[in-house]
Write a protein that holds these residues in place. Structure first.
Motif, PDB file in Angstrom:
ATOM      1  N   SER A  27     -20.282 -58.178 -18.923  1.00  0.00           N
ATOM      2  CA  SER A  27     -21.558 -58.429 -18.242  1.00  0.00           C
ATOM      3  C   SER A  27     -21.594 -57.793 -16.857  1.00  0.00           C
ATOM      4  N   GLY A  28     -21.322 -56.501 -16.832  1.00  0.00           N
ATOM      5  CA  GLY A  28     -21.383 -55.750 -15.582  1.00  0.00           C
ATOM      6  C   GLY A  28     -20.054 -55.595 -14.886  1.00  0.00           C
ATOM      7  N   ALA A  29     -19.014 -56.284 -15.358  1.00  0.00           N
ATOM      8  CA  ALA A  29     -17.675 -56.160 -14.771  1.00  0.00           C
ATOM      9  C   ALA A  29     -16.696 -55.888 -15.905  1.00  0.00           C
ATOM     10  N   PRO A  30     -16.627 -54.630 -16.393  1.00  0.00           N
ATOM     11  CA  PRO A  30     -15.840 -54.322 -17.596  1.00  0.00           C
ATOM     12  C   PRO A  30     -14.334 -54.388 -17.411  1.00  0.00           C
ATOM     13  N   ALA A  31     -13.849 -54.522 -16.183  1.00  0.00           N
ATOM     14  CA  ALA A  31     -12.417 -54.714 -15.924  1.00  0.00           C
ATOM     15  C   ALA A  31     -12.281 -55.796 -14.866  1.00  0.00           C
ATOM     16  N   ALA A  32     -11.226 -56.581 -14.975  1.00  0.00           N
ATOM     17  CA  ALA A  32     -11.055 -57.715 -14.072  1.00  0.00           C
ATOM     18  C   ALA A  32     -10.459 -57.329 -12.719  1.00  0.00           C
ATOM     19  N   GLY A  33     -10.068 -56.081 -12.556  1.00  0.00           N
ATOM     20  CA  GLY A  33      -9.540 -55.643 -11.259  1.00  0.00           C
ATOM     21  C   GLY A  33      -8.137 -56.109 -10.964  1.00  0.00           C
ATOM     22  N   MET A  34      -7.367 -56.396 -12.010  1.00  0.00           N
ATOM     23  CA  MET A  34      -5.994 -56.872 -11.798  1.00  0.00           C
ATOM     24  C   MET A  34      -5.054 -55.710 -11.493  1.00  0.00           C
ATOM     25  N   ALA A  56      12.778 -58.790 -14.171  1.00  0.00           N
ATOM     26  CA  ALA A  56      13.563 -57.860 -14.992  1.00  0.00           C
ATOM     27  C   ALA A  56      14.070 -56.734 -14.107  1.00  0.00           C
ATOM     28  N   PRO A  57      15.054 -55.981 -14.562  1.00  0.00           N
ATOM     29  CA  PRO A  57      15.426 -54.761 -13.847  1.00  0.00           C
ATOM     30  C   PRO A  57      14.205 -53.844 -13.696  1.00  0.00           C
ATOM     31  N   PHE A  58      14.207 -53.029 -12.653  1.00  0.00           N
ATOM     32  CA  PHE A  58      13.031 -52.206 -12.352  1.00  0.00           C
ATOM     33  C   PHE A  58      12.542 -51.436 -13.568  1.00  0.00           C
ATOM     34  N   ALA A  59      13.427 -50.731 -14.241  1.00  0.00           N
ATOM     35  CA  ALA A  59      13.019 -49.894 -15.370  1.00  0.00           C
ATOM     36  C   ALA A  59      12.391 -50.729 -16.484  1.00  0.00           C
ATOM     37  N   ASP A  60      12.994 -51.865 -16.785  1.00  0.00           N
ATOM     38  CA  ASP A  60      12.496 -52.715 -17.865  1.00  0.00           C
ATOM     39  C   ASP A  60      11.108 -53.253 -17.572  1.00  0.00           C
ATOM     40  N   GLY A  61      10.850 -53.567 -16.299  1.00  0.00           N
ATOM     41  CA  GLY A  61       9.558 -54.141 -15.950  1.00  0.00           C
ATOM     42  C   GLY A  61       8.477 -53.106 -15.752  1.00  0.00           C
ATOM     43  N   VAL A  62       8.795 -52.015 -15.060  1.00  0.00           N
ATOM     44  CA  VAL A  62       7.758 -51.054 -14.708  1.00  0.00           C
ATOM     45  C   VAL A  62       7.206 -50.342 -15.935  1.00  0.00           C
ATOM     46  N   ILE A  63       8.013 -50.251 -16.996  1.00  0.00           N
ATOM     47  CA  ILE A  63       7.554 -49.577 -18.206  1.00  0.00           C
ATOM     48  C   ILE A  63       6.421 -50.350 -18.883  1.00  0.00           C
ATOM     49  N   LEU A  64       6.261 -51.650 -18.505  1.00  0.00           N
ATOM     50  CA  LEU A  64       5.226 -52.485 -19.111  1.00  0.00           C
ATOM     51  C   LEU A  64       3.933 -52.510 -18.305  1.00  0.00           C
ATOM     52  N   GLU A  65       3.888 -51.804 -17.176  1.00  0.00           N
ATOM     53  CA  GLU A  65       2.740 -51.944 -16.270  1.00  0.00           C
ATOM     54  C   GLU A  65       1.410 -51.600 -16.938  1.00  0.00           C
ATOM     55  N   THR A  66       1.306 -50.426 -17.531  1.00  0.00           N
ATOM     56  CA  THR A  66       0.024 -50.009 -18.112  1.00  0.00           C
ATOM     57  C   THR A  66      -0.366 -50.889 -19.286  1.00  0.00           C
ATOM     58  N   LEU A  67       0.603 -51.217 -20.133  1.00  0.00           N
ATOM     59  CA  LEU A  67       0.323 -52.097 -21.265  1.00  0.00           C
ATOM     60  C   LEU A  67      -0.229 -53.435 -20.791  1.00  0.00           C
ATOM     61  N   THR A  68       0.429 -54.016 -19.805  1.00  0.00           N
ATOM     62  CA  THR A  68       0.025 -55.330 -19.297  1.00  0.00           C
ATOM     63  C   THR A  68      -1.378 -55.297 -18.714  1.00  0.00           C
ATOM     64  N   LEU A  69      -1.641 -54.316 -17.868  1.00  0.00           N
ATOM     65  CA  LEU A  69      -2.941 -54.263 -17.214  1.00  0.00           C
ATOM     66  C   LEU A  69      -4.067 -53.913 -18.178  1.00  0.00           C
ATOM     67  N   SER A  70      -3.794 -53.045 -19.150  1.00  0.00           N
ATOM     68  CA  SER A  70      -4.866 -52.680 -20.082  1.00  0.00           C
ATOM     69  C   SER A  70      -5.299 -53.872 -20.908  1.00  0.00           C
ATOM     70  N   VAL A  71      -4.364 -54.751 -21.263  1.00  0.00           N
ATOM     71  CA  VAL A  71      -4.707 -55.943 -22.043  1.00  0.00           C
ATOM     72  C   VAL A  71      -5.390 -56.989 -21.168  1.00  0.00           C
ATOM     73  N   LEU A  72      -4.751 -57.366 -20.072  1.00  0.00           N
ATOM     74  CA  LEU A  72      -5.273 -58.464 -19.260  1.00  0.00           C
ATOM     75  C   LEU A  72      -6.576 -58.100 -18.556  1.00  0.00           C
ATOM     76  N   ASN A  73      -6.710 -56.858 -18.100  1.00  0.00           N
ATOM     77  CA  ASN A  73      -7.942 -56.476 -17.413  1.00  0.00           C
ATOM     78  C   ASN A  73      -9.151 -56.550 -18.333  1.00  0.00           C
TER      79      ASN A  73
END
Length: 419
Positions: free
Chosen positions: A295-302, A99-116
């Motif tokens: 189980s001791g790793a509350p975030a996946a480190g993505m 995606a264009p930079f603005a369109d993609g970067v705005i999703l960074e925190t949302l994406t990581l908070s869910v997947l991590n």
């Protein structure tokens, strides 16, 4: 970043963002992707409403041009990624955002908070499933997580192979099978343990699960069978030296003719506690704190990194961090799961660049998830959750027996980069 890129005229440059984990949590042999279905729904509905825009303006977070851009925002790019339920390894490009930079970067925190978070839960749950010897597992950790994370955790654990959850919202929203048992407070409410058992059996029938460790376990077992009869569905044990207590309860139930009554254990179990009970006559497990905290790793480190973009001439260039211990690898990538002649996973092969010729025997790992802003509906809702659970079973089935050992070790397969 959005406002500065807009002023510099670089916000509209086509970009490729990549989500990956540099390493697995200490001692883990593999991770499991979870949260994709939740994330796709959130991206589909991601908008900035008037109240949010007014707050950004009132607090001078961004200027008028960026505010106008956010007011019209909806994601219109493409996303590819590993299917939910897939296993992953260090460097696996789990999600790729075009995606264009603005369109993609705005999703960074949302994406990581869910997947991590979701992947941390699923990865821990998968380890518990692998040592449960096929016995049912119930997720019971809602009281050890925030109210929204509790629902996400129940879903992630189910994808990884848990059989049910005590969280009813996860059942309503995602189709996860639900279950529950009585708490100690229910027994303490009544004038006697027998009165509590009679009230529960009268309401739920003899197939219910009675909690037997509020007072004296042997006495509770005798009372439970006398009240419910030999058709008593199950008893739950939540304290004590579980291997010893379980063996004694099984012997007592059998002596009373309740040979079909199942034994469920809880009591702060994790994968090591479950493995320690493998030789005990346990019929089912209930797991709370350890699964919802990874189980001791509350975030996946993505992490979410820019790996390529068009430059000022419109040419594609690969970009990457080179800082110590956090270096990344630039460029578009095509990940494949290399398998041996028996179909067992042998390597995570990541081809770099657009002109690649993968081995036709290898399994393609990425699938289209969003095309020109349109989300693939197959991965959403209860149906998507069921599909992810099915894929998790398949993906784990490709791993070698060595992958499921709990002792610390290297990833189950190596990650290999090929030009």
């Amino acid at each position: 970043m959005l406002e500065a890129a807009m002023r510099a005229g670089t916000h509209s440059r086509d970009c490729v963002f990549e989500v990956f984990a540099r390493r697995l949590p200490n001692g883990r042999r593999y991770g499991m992707v979870a949260g994709t279905g939740r994330l796709l729904e959130l991206i589909r509905d991601f908008r900035f409403d008037e109240a949010e825009l007014n707050w950004l303006q009132a607090n001078s977070v961004i200027g008028s041009d960026a505010l106008d851009w956010l007011a019209d925002y909806r994601f219109r790019g493409d996303i590819r990624g590993y299917r939910e339920g897939e296993v992953y390894f260090p460097g696996s490009p789990l999600l790729v955002v075009d995606a264009p930079f603005a369109d993609g970067v705005i999703l960074e925190t949302l994406t990581l908070s869910v997947l991590n978070y979701d992947s941390a839960v699923a990865s821990a749950a998968a380890r518990m499933v692998s040592v449960s010897s096929g016995r049912p597992l119930a997720e019971m950790g809602s009281r050890r997580a925030s109210e929204q994370a509790a629902v996400a955790a129940a879903r992630a654990a189910y994808i990884a192979g848990f059989d049910a959850t005590s969280n009813l919202e996860a059942g309503r929203s995602w189709g996860v099978p639900t279950m529950g048992t009585a708490a100690h407070s229910f027994t303490l409410l009544h004038d006697s343990e027998e009165d509590a058992f009679r009230a529960q059996v009268a309401t739920m029938g003899p197939g219910t699960t009675l909690l037997i460790d509020t007072y004296d376990v042997p006495k509770a077992v005798e009372t439970a069978v006398r009240v419910a009869g030999p058709e008593l569905g199950a008893v739950r044990i939540d304290s004590g030296d579980l291997p010893t207590v379980v063996a004694d309860v099984r012997a007592q139930l059998d002596s009373l003719g309740a040979t079909g009554t199942r034994i469920t254990v809880t009591n702060d179990l994790d994968e090591y506690g479950i493995a320690a009970l493998s030789a005990s006559p346990v019929d089912a497990y209930g797991v709370g704190t350890s699964v919802v905290t990874g189980s001791g790793a509350p975030a996946a480190g993505m992490v979410f990194k820019l790996v390529a973009h068009r430059d000022s001439r419109g040419e594609w260039v690969s970009v990457a961090k080179t800082s110590a211990q956090k270096a990344s690898l630039g460029g578009r990538k095509r990940p494949m799961r290399q398998r041996d002649e028996r179909g067992t996973a042998a390597a995570e092969v990541i081809y770099i660049g657009d002109e690649v010729q993968p081995d036709p025997r290898d399994r393609e790992l990425q699938v289209p998830l969003v095309s020109a802003g349109e989300v693939d509906e197959r991965y959403l809702g209860a149906a998507g959750t069921a599909l992810a659970r099915e894929h998790a079973r398949f993906a784990v089935g490709e791993l070698s027996a060595e992958s499921f050992r709990l002792r610390a070790g290297d990833p189950a397969i190596p990650t290999v980069y090929l030009p």
